[in-house]
Enzyme design. Structure first.
Site, PDB file in Angstrom:
ATOM      1  N   CYS A 125      13.163  11.421   6.213  1.00  0.00           N
ATOM      2  CA  CYS A 125      13.213  11.074   7.644  1.00  0.00           C
ATOM      3  C   CYS A 125      14.611  11.262   8.209  1.00  0.00           C
ATOM      4  CB  CYS A 125      12.764   9.634   7.825  1.00  0.00           C
ATOM      5  SG  CYS A 125      13.696   8.484   6.803  1.00  0.00           S
TER       6      CYS A 125
ATOM      7  N   LYS B  11       0.852  -1.201   0.000  1.00  0.00           N
ATOM      8  CA  LYS B  11       0.000   0.000   0.000  1.00  0.00           C
ATOM      9  C   LYS B  11       0.879   1.239   0.000  1.00  0.00           C
ATOM     10  CE  LYS B  11      -1.913   3.053   2.921  1.00  0.00           C
ATOM     11  NZ  LYS B  11      -2.016   4.171   1.988  1.00  0.00           N
TER      12      LYS B  11
ATOM     13  N   GLU C 274       9.682   1.471  10.716  1.00  0.00           N
ATOM     14  CA  GLU C 274      10.671   2.524  10.423  1.00  0.00           C
ATOM     15  C   GLU C 274       9.935   3.844  10.558  1.00  0.00           C
ATOM     16  OE1 GLU C 274      13.774   2.071   9.917  1.00  0.00           O
ATOM     17  OE2 GLU C 274      13.816  -0.097   9.602  1.00  0.00           O
TER      18      GLU C 274
ATOM     19  N   GLU D 275       9.080  16.352  15.318  1.00  0.00           N
ATOM     20  CA  GLU D 275       9.421  16.254  13.895  1.00  0.00           C
ATOM     21  C   GLU D 275       8.555  17.223  13.083  1.00  0.00           C
ATOM     22  OE1 GLU D 275       8.244  12.756  11.635  1.00  0.00           O
ATOM     23  OE2 GLU D 275      10.263  12.613  10.822  1.00  0.00           O
TER      24      GLU D 275
HETATM   25  P1  NAP Z   1       2.133   8.276   7.893  1.00  0.00           P
HETATM   26  O1  NAP Z   1       1.036   9.260   7.915  1.00  0.00           O
HETATM   27  O2  NAP Z   1       2.475   7.557   9.129  1.00  0.00           O
HETATM   28  O3  NAP Z   1       1.751   7.242   6.741  1.00  0.00           O
HETATM   29  C1  NAP Z   1       2.588   6.175   6.345  1.00  0.00           C
HETATM   30  C2  NAP Z   1       1.755   5.135   5.654  1.00  0.00           C
HETATM   31  O4  NAP Z   1       0.868   4.538   6.606  1.00  0.00           O
HETATM   32  C3  NAP Z   1       0.853   5.706   4.562  1.00  0.00           C
HETATM   33  O5  NAP Z   1       0.756   4.791   3.505  1.00  0.00           O
HETATM   34  C4  NAP Z   1      -0.451   5.853   5.291  1.00  0.00           C
HETATM   35  O6  NAP Z   1      -1.556   5.907   4.451  1.00  0.00           O
HETATM   36  C5  NAP Z   1      -0.465   4.603   6.138  1.00  0.00           C
HETATM   37  N1  NAP Z   1      -1.374   4.618   7.282  1.00  0.00           N
HETATM   38  C6  NAP Z   1      -2.000   5.669   7.861  1.00  0.00           C
HETATM   39  N2  NAP Z   1      -2.783   5.255   8.887  1.00  0.00           N
HETATM   40  C7  NAP Z   1      -2.649   3.910   8.961  1.00  0.00           C
HETATM   41  C8  NAP Z   1      -3.187   2.903   9.812  1.00  0.00           C
HETATM   42  N3  NAP Z   1      -4.038   3.177  10.792  1.00  0.00           N
HETATM   43  N4  NAP Z   1      -2.803   1.619   9.611  1.00  0.00           N
HETATM   44  C9  NAP Z   1      -1.933   1.298   8.630  1.00  0.00           C
HETATM   45  N5  NAP Z   1      -1.395   2.211   7.774  1.00  0.00           N
HETATM   46  C10 NAP Z   1      -1.747   3.497   7.941  1.00  0.00           C
HETATM   47  O7  NAP Z   1       3.482   8.927   7.374  1.00  0.00           O
HETATM   48  P2  NAP Z   1       3.653   9.932   6.178  1.00  0.00           P
HETATM   49  O8  NAP Z   1       3.122  11.260   6.582  1.00  0.00           O
HETATM   50  O9  NAP Z   1       3.145   9.306   4.917  1.00  0.00           O
HETATM   51  O10 NAP Z   1       5.256   9.984   6.066  1.00  0.00           O
HETATM   52  C11 NAP Z   1       6.046  10.827   6.815  1.00  0.00           C
HETATM   53  C12 NAP Z   1       6.605  10.114   8.031  1.00  0.00           C
HETATM   54  O11 NAP Z   1       7.319   8.954   7.635  1.00  0.00           O
HETATM   55  C13 NAP Z   1       7.596  10.961   8.787  1.00  0.00           C
HETATM   56  O12 NAP Z   1       7.362  10.826  10.166  1.00  0.00           O
HETATM   57  C14 NAP Z   1       8.943  10.349   8.417  1.00  0.00           C
HETATM   58  O13 NAP Z   1       9.960  10.560   9.365  1.00  0.00           O
HETATM   59  C15 NAP Z   1       8.571   8.923   8.298  1.00  0.00           C
HETATM   60  N6  NAP Z   1       9.564   8.201   7.498  1.00  0.00           N
HETATM   61  C16 NAP Z   1      10.385   7.327   8.116  1.00  0.00           C
HETATM   62  C17 NAP Z   1      11.357   6.657   7.381  1.00  0.00           C
HETATM   63  C18 NAP Z   1      12.302   5.687   8.027  1.00  0.00           C
HETATM   64  O14 NAP Z   1      12.977   4.961   7.306  1.00  0.00           O
HETATM   65  N7  NAP Z   1      12.400   5.637   9.333  1.00  0.00           N
HETATM   66  C19 NAP Z   1      11.459   6.893   6.006  1.00  0.00           C
HETATM   67  C20 NAP Z   1      10.592   7.799   5.413  1.00  0.00           C
HETATM   68  C21 NAP Z   1       9.638   8.451   6.161  1.00  0.00           C
HETATM   69  P3  NAP Z   1      -2.134   7.364   4.040  1.00  0.00           P
HETATM   70  O15 NAP Z   1      -1.089   8.026   3.241  1.00  0.00           O
HETATM   71  O16 NAP Z   1      -3.340   7.095   3.280  1.00  0.00           O
HETATM   72  O17 NAP Z   1      -2.433   8.077   5.337  1.00  0.00           O
END
Ligand code: NAP
Length: 485
Positions: free
Chosen positions: A286, A177, A252, A389
């Site tokens: 990130c 997804k 992650e 963040e």
């Molecule tokens: P996010 O809101 O947590 O979303 C990540 C993924 O999870 C998206 O596909 C999202 O779908 C999905 N999701 C949302 N709610 C969910 C639920 N209840 N159950 C399962 N999946 C769900 O993160 P983001 O805003 O897309 O990305 C930014 C974040 O990612 C930042 O905090 C960044 O630091 C982190 N990040 C971490 C790494 C690492 O390697 N540690 C790498 C890149 C990014 P939707 O988009 O439809 O909400």
């Protein structure tokens, strides 16, 4: 093939299919603020369909010789490379990142992910343990079944392929997804897999929102392995959903990464590296070093030169070849950035550069989501701006007096994803690296990647490690066979 699609459908059992509920949501281009395609708004019924396809495919795929699976992955890598320019353009439109960055970083790294795991499985070793004269044991590492792969919007193809490649290389089937904000390159990858002849059902991609599709993946009893990359708040929900079902989970999560500059550093390299680590992809990586700490004797000169260099970054239409800074991914993220810039000022910070939305770079981008690269000084280390963040082009710069102090500053944070240390003193580099609580410490560099090393975060930046051997182990189940002599 590979024209940007107007309607992004699911890819299940080797075919593009409508979401069962028939619903779509607009896919907005960040640079213009306008919809440019529609993406399937799927739900649990579509996940059921994908699970049926993945389950059916598992029997054959998991038994294929590693060399055969490897050839499929290599073919996928070759085809993405052939279409690199189209992938880079789609990634730039979807995310708002400069096309030059998508072309030089994201897509080549996605190709490297497929090649790396395609060849890693050809060199896998098994362990054997001899129990004196009594028995010998060997360990089988077998694919686990269906892997659920959930990824964010900031590095869409790079992070999705970082999960898909190891999961299917070792013989699992997968349901992925992507973020519904950035679905296009995942859609194109499905076309690529189809062209590469990947057997039906090995990779299924279901588009839609986190609460509908992501939650259905984490809740599904037949998806026993979850690899998630995203924010810490969502990571907690994923962990909560998976715990009662005893799923194997890799998380992650977010970061608030320290970037430490000692006065003995090569300051030219430290400034160039710090500008990059602060503002690459508009700070939406990130691993970006959003907390910069500079030894006091070098502080004034560093800040002046850092600001001078940042001011030269060209903020423009992401599709322009010369652009350094593109658009922020959506309005919500832009509002979050504005909120933190206001908060920083309330907390006593001084905006040394940027701090607001710029003039739109051109008529096409009049309603796009842009924010200036922003540098804030004068904040206490423990304030919210320095702990939470932001995930945008905003950095704070703080002076420090000695090594102990900056190690404490670096560790005074709930996150522990990555850090950078700039120094020419080798002993200090080792000493500091050992004591900073982050999963990666870069010394005199940032974002250098070797695919063999374990990647992941400490504290609230995650659980588990991806990359290299760690990924191969994560996606397999070890089974001990004990044979009496
Ligand atoms: P996010 O809101 O947590 O979303 C990540 C993924 O999870 C998206 O596909 C999202 O779908 C999905 N999701 C949302 N709610 C969910 C639920 N209840 N159950 C399962 N999946 C769900 O993160 P983001 O805003 O897309 O990305 C930014 C974040 O990612 C930042 O905090 C960044 O630091 C982190 N990040 C971490 C790494 C690492 O390697 N540690 C790498 C890149 C990014 P939707 O988009 O439809 O909400």
């Amino acid at each position: 093939m590979h024209a940007e699609p107007l309607q992004i459908r699911n890819f299940i059992d080797g075919e593009f299919v409508e979401p069962i509920g028939g619903k779509y949501v607009d896919n907005i281009e960040p640079a213009t603020g306008k919809p440019y395609s529609q993406v399937a708004d799927s739900d649990a019924q579509d996940i059921d369909l994908a699970v049926a396809a993945a389950e059916k495919a598992f029997a054959d795929w998991s038994r294929k010789p590693a060399a055969e699976r490897s050839r499929f992955l290599l073919r996928i890598a070759d085809l993405v490379e052939r279409d690199l320019e189209k992938f880079a353009r789609a990634e730039s439109i979807d995310t708002g990142k400069p096309i030059s960055l998508a072309r030089s970083l994201d897509i080549p790294r996605a190709i490297a992910n497929f090649r790396f795991f395609a060849t890693a499985i050809l060199h896998a070793e098994s362990e054997a343990h001899i129990t004196d004269n009594v028995a010998f044991n060997y360990t089988l590492r077998q694919p686990r079944g269906i892997a659920g792969l959930i990824s964010p919007w900031n590095l869409p193809l790079y992070l999705l392929s970082w999960k898909i490649a190891p999961a299917i290389a070792v013989g699992n089937t997968a349901i992925a997804k992507p973020s519904e904000l950035t679905p296009t390159t995942a859609y194109m990858l499905c076309e690529t897999c189809h062209e590469a002849g990947l057997p039906n059902g090995v990779l299924n991609v279901v588009h839609g929102t986190g609460p509908n599709v992501g939650a259905a993946i984490t809740a599904h009893p037949k998806i026993n392995t979850i690899s998630f990359t995203g924010g810490t708040v969502t990571g907690r929900k994923v962990a909560e959903a998976c715990a009662p079902l005893f799923k194997k989970v890799s998380l992650e999560l977010g970061g608030k990464n320290p970037n430490i500059v000692f006065a003995d550093a090569d300051l030219d390299a430290a400034i160039a590296g710090s500008v990059r680590s602060s503002f690459a992809n508009q700070g939406q990586i990130c691993l970006c070093g959003s907390r910069v700490f500079v030894e006091r004797s070098a502080y004034k000169g560093f800040v002046e030169r850092f600001i001078g260099r940042t001011a030269q970054l060209r903020l423009d239409d992401p599709l322009d070849e010369k652009t350094d800074q593109g658009a922020i991914v959506n309005k919500m993220q832009l509002d979050k950035i504005k909120f933190y810039v206001d908060l920083a000022q309330k907390e006593g910070g001084k905006i040394a550069l940027g701090g607001s939305t710029p003039q739109p770079p051109n008529e096409r981008c009049r309603e796009g989501y842009f924010f200036q690269p922003t540098v804030i000084t004068g904040l206490p280390v423990s304030c919210r701006t320095n702990r939470e963040e932001i995930f945008g082009p905003v950095v704070t710069i703080t002076p420090f007096d000695h090594e102990e102090e900056v190690i404490a500053y670096a560790n005074d944070c709930d996150y522990g994803l990555a850090s950078s240390v700039w120094t020419q003193n080798l002993s200090r580099a080792h000493r500091v690296a050992e004591r900073i609580n982050t999963g990666t410490v870069w010394v005199n560099c940032w974002l250098l990647r070797d695919l063999r090393v374990p990647f992941g975060g400490m504290k609230q930046s995650g659980v588990g490690r991806e990359g290299g051997e760690e990924a191969l182990r994560f996606f397999t189940e070890p089974k001990n066979v004990c044979i009496a002599k």
